[in-house]
Design a protein around this motif. Structure first.
Motif, PDB file in Angstrom:
ATOM      1  N   LEU A  31       8.935 -29.874  35.189  1.00  0.00           N
ATOM      2  CA  LEU A  31       8.664 -29.936  33.757  1.00  0.00           C
ATOM      3  C   LEU A  31       8.901 -31.347  33.235  1.00  0.00           C
ATOM      4  N   CYS A  32       8.189 -31.665  32.141  1.00  0.00           N
ATOM      5  CA  CYS A  32       8.256 -33.008  31.577  1.00  0.00           C
ATOM      6  C   CYS A  32       8.010 -32.921  30.085  1.00  0.00           C
ATOM      7  N   ASP A  33       8.759 -33.717  29.308  1.00  0.00           N
ATOM      8  CA  ASP A  33       8.538 -33.729  27.860  1.00  0.00           C
ATOM      9  C   ASP A  33       7.698 -34.954  27.473  1.00  0.00           C
ATOM     10  N   PRO A  34       7.261 -35.042  26.202  1.00  0.00           N
ATOM     11  CA  PRO A  34       6.388 -36.163  25.797  1.00  0.00           C
ATOM     12  C   PRO A  34       7.027 -37.529  25.930  1.00  0.00           C
ATOM     13  N   GLN A  35       8.355 -37.596  26.020  1.00  0.00           N
ATOM     14  CA  GLN A  35       9.043 -38.885  26.152  1.00  0.00           C
ATOM     15  C   GLN A  35       9.199 -39.319  27.615  1.00  0.00           C
ATOM     16  N   GLY A  36       8.747 -38.477  28.533  1.00  0.00           N
ATOM     17  CA  GLY A  36       8.825 -38.830  29.940  1.00  0.00           C
ATOM     18  C   GLY A  36      10.059 -38.309  30.646  1.00  0.00           C
ATOM     19  N   ASN A  37      10.941 -37.588  29.955  1.00  0.00           N
ATOM     20  CA  ASN A  37      12.060 -36.937  30.631  1.00  0.00           C
ATOM     21  C   ASN A  37      11.499 -35.818  31.507  1.00  0.00           C
ATOM     22  N   SER A  38      12.014 -35.683  32.708  1.00  0.00           N
ATOM     23  CA  SER A  38      11.447 -34.703  33.635  1.00  0.00           C
ATOM     24  C   SER A  38      12.541 -34.058  34.468  1.00  0.00           C
ATOM     25  N   ALA A  39      12.183 -32.948  35.081  1.00  0.00           N
ATOM     26  CA  ALA A  39      13.128 -32.236  35.944  1.00  0.00           C
ATOM     27  C   ALA A  39      12.355 -31.463  36.997  1.00  0.00           C
ATOM     28  N   MET A  40      12.942 -31.312  38.164  1.00  0.00           N
ATOM     29  CA  MET A  40      12.420 -30.426  39.204  1.00  0.00           C
ATOM     30  C   MET A  40      13.396 -29.276  39.371  1.00  0.00           C
ATOM     31  N   LEU A  41      12.887 -28.047  39.360  1.00  0.00           N
ATOM     32  CA  LEU A  41      13.729 -26.861  39.451  1.00  0.00           C
ATOM     33  C   LEU A  41      13.521 -26.174  40.797  1.00  0.00           C
ATOM     34  N   ARG A  42      14.613 -25.823  41.431  1.00  0.00           N
ATOM     35  CA  ARG A  42      14.593 -24.956  42.617  1.00  0.00           C
ATOM     36  C   ARG A  42      15.585 -23.837  42.349  1.00  0.00           C
ATOM     37  N   VAL A  43      15.069 -22.694  41.970  1.00  0.00           N
ATOM     38  CA  VAL A  43      15.902 -21.564  41.560  1.00  0.00           C
ATOM     39  C   VAL A  43      15.525 -20.370  42.429  1.00  0.00           C
ATOM     40  N   ASP A  44      16.492 -19.475  42.700  1.00  0.00           N
ATOM     41  CA  ASP A  44      16.283 -18.474  43.741  1.00  0.00           C
ATOM     42  C   ASP A  44      15.484 -17.246  43.320  1.00  0.00           C
ATOM     43  N   SER A  45      15.035 -17.144  42.062  1.00  0.00           N
ATOM     44  CA  SER A  45      14.196 -16.020  41.663  1.00  0.00           C
ATOM     45  C   SER A  45      13.338 -16.432  40.472  1.00  0.00           C
ATOM     46  N   CYS A  46      12.229 -15.713  40.286  1.00  0.00           N
ATOM     47  CA  CYS A  46      11.343 -16.058  39.166  1.00  0.00           C
ATOM     48  C   CYS A  46      12.001 -15.729  37.829  1.00  0.00           C
ATOM     49  N   HIS A  47      12.797 -14.659  37.756  1.00  0.00           N
ATOM     50  CA  HIS A  47      13.483 -14.327  36.505  1.00  0.00           C
ATOM     51  C   HIS A  47      14.503 -15.403  36.136  1.00  0.00           C
ATOM     52  N   LYS A  48      15.221 -15.914  37.135  1.00  0.00           N
ATOM     53  CA  LYS A  48      16.206 -16.962  36.852  1.00  0.00           C
ATOM     54  C   LYS A  48      15.509 -18.281  36.517  1.00  0.00           C
ATOM     55  N   THR A  49      14.346 -18.519  37.137  1.00  0.00           N
ATOM     56  CA  THR A  49      13.573 -19.715  36.797  1.00  0.00           C
ATOM     57  C   THR A  49      13.207 -19.717  35.325  1.00  0.00           C
ATOM     58  N   GLU A  50      12.821 -18.561  34.806  1.00  0.00           N
ATOM     59  CA  GLU A  50      12.508 -18.436  33.374  1.00  0.00           C
ATOM     60  C   GLU A  50      13.695 -18.867  32.524  1.00  0.00           C
ATOM     61  N   LYS A  51      14.880 -18.387  32.863  1.00  0.00           N
ATOM     62  CA  LYS A  51      16.069 -18.705  32.054  1.00  0.00           C
ATOM     63  C   LYS A  51      16.413 -20.193  32.130  1.00  0.00           C
ATOM     64  N   VAL A  52      16.368 -20.761  33.345  1.00  0.00           N
ATOM     65  CA  VAL A  52      16.724 -22.178  33.505  1.00  0.00           C
ATOM     66  C   VAL A  52      15.680 -23.063  32.833  1.00  0.00           C
ATOM     67  N   ALA A  53      14.395 -22.754  33.027  1.00  0.00           N
ATOM     68  CA  ALA A  53      13.333 -23.566  32.431  1.00  0.00           C
ATOM     69  C   ALA A  53      13.372 -23.496  30.905  1.00  0.00           C
ATOM     70  N   ARG A  54      13.686 -22.334  30.370  1.00  0.00           N
ATOM     71  CA  ARG A  54      13.749 -22.208  28.910  1.00  0.00           C
ATOM     72  C   ARG A  54      14.934 -23.005  28.348  1.00  0.00           C
ATOM     73  N   ALA A  55      16.064 -22.976  29.054  1.00  0.00           N
ATOM     74  CA  ALA A  55      17.210 -23.765  28.606  1.00  0.00           C
ATOM     75  C   ALA A  55      16.878 -25.260  28.627  1.00  0.00           C
ATOM     76  N   CYS A  56      16.196 -25.714  29.689  1.00  0.00           N
ATOM     77  CA  CYS A  56      15.783 -27.116  29.751  1.00  0.00           C
ATOM     78  C   CYS A  56      14.815 -27.446  28.621  1.00  0.00           C
ATOM     79  N   THR A  57      13.887 -26.528  28.366  1.00  0.00           N
ATOM     80  CA  THR A  57      12.888 -26.753  27.327  1.00  0.00           C
ATOM     81  C   THR A  57      13.547 -26.910  25.962  1.00  0.00           C
ATOM     82  N   GLN A  58      14.502 -26.043  25.651  1.00  0.00           N
ATOM     83  CA  GLN A  58      15.206 -26.148  24.376  1.00  0.00           C
ATOM     84  C   GLN A  58      15.963 -27.470  24.280  1.00  0.00           C
ATOM     85  N   THR A  59      16.589 -27.896  25.385  1.00  0.00           N
ATOM     86  CA  THR A  59      17.319 -29.162  25.384  1.00  0.00           C
ATOM     87  C   THR A  59      16.387 -30.348  25.137  1.00  0.00           C
TER      88      THR A  59
END
Length: 223
Positions: A31-59
């Motif tokens: 994931l990447c925001d308009p300012q160029g901040n980015s992250a790569m996620l490796r999470v052990d389930s699709c449900h947990k990926t949703e939670k981690v990605a949403r937390a990153c998105t809010q941040t």
């Protein structure tokens, strides 16, 4: 451009994907925001990926681009909901030509005036309910980013995963939830969900119970 996607409609959570049904892993996700901040996620389930990605998105200010469920062509042929782009183009052309919505695969559920729209931001989602009244009936549409359930006089008549659409009173302009305003005259339509969501695995991910309701998917409208 591949004529297909992993949803065939809009859903509010990342694990709600045909890739989940076909066992395609969500990692790595980027994931990447308009300012160029980015992250790569490796999470052990699709449900947990949703939670981690949403937390990153809010941040990152609740505005990111996401790349997920990376796959090759063979897996794409197996997992994707097909023909979604061509169908969207066909519906768009039909709207421009002012064709009846029933000719575009939509079924009228009800119509009326927006009397109230209650909404809040909760856990990274826009949640709320739209209240629509006519001379004889009261409709409520529950929202979690997308339209989930239509109640008529308190009884559910259309449910996720079927597609709920709200149009202006002329039937020309589809209205996402952020465009709904008090006093609008609107029409409510239903479009059947892609077949993948009507399987047992699909309904487990996208049926009413997946969103906390205590009733099952309703396929037919009983008015």
């Amino acid at each position: 451009l591949i004529d297909g996607d992993t949803l065939g409609r809009a859903f509010p959570e990342l694990q709600i994907s045909s890739c989940t049904i076909y066992g395609i892993p969500p990692n790595p996700a980027f994931l990447c925001d308009p300012q160029g901040n980015s992250a790569m996620l490796r999470v052990d389930s699709c449900h947990k990926t949703e939670k981690v990605a949403r937390a990153c998105t809010q941040t990152l200010g609740s505005n990111v681009a996401l790349s997920i469920y990376i796959m090759n062509g063979k897996k794409a042929k197996q997992a994707l909901v097909r023909n979604t782009y061509s169908e969207a183009i066909q519906i768009g052309k039909g709207l421009l030509e002012k064709k009846p919505l029933c000719d575009l695969g939509l079924e009228l559920v009800g119509k009326g005036t927006v009397s109230e729209f209650i909404q809040e931001i909760s856990d990274g989602f826009s949640k709320g309910s739209i209240h629509i009244i006519d001379s004889f009936h009261a409709f409520t549409i529950d929202v979690q980013n997308e339209y989930l359930i239509v109640f008529k006089n308190g009884i559910p008549i259309v449910t996720t995963p079927d597609i709920i659409c709200i149009f202006d009173e002329d039937g020309n302009t589809p209205l996402p939830s952020e465009k709904i305003k008090y006093g609008m005259n609107v029409c409510i339509y239903k479009k059947p969900a892609p077949k993948v969501w009507k399987t047992a695995k699909g309904l487990f991910l996208t049926g009413p119970r997946a969103f906390g309701y205590e009733f099952d998917y309703i396929e037919r409208i009983n008015i």
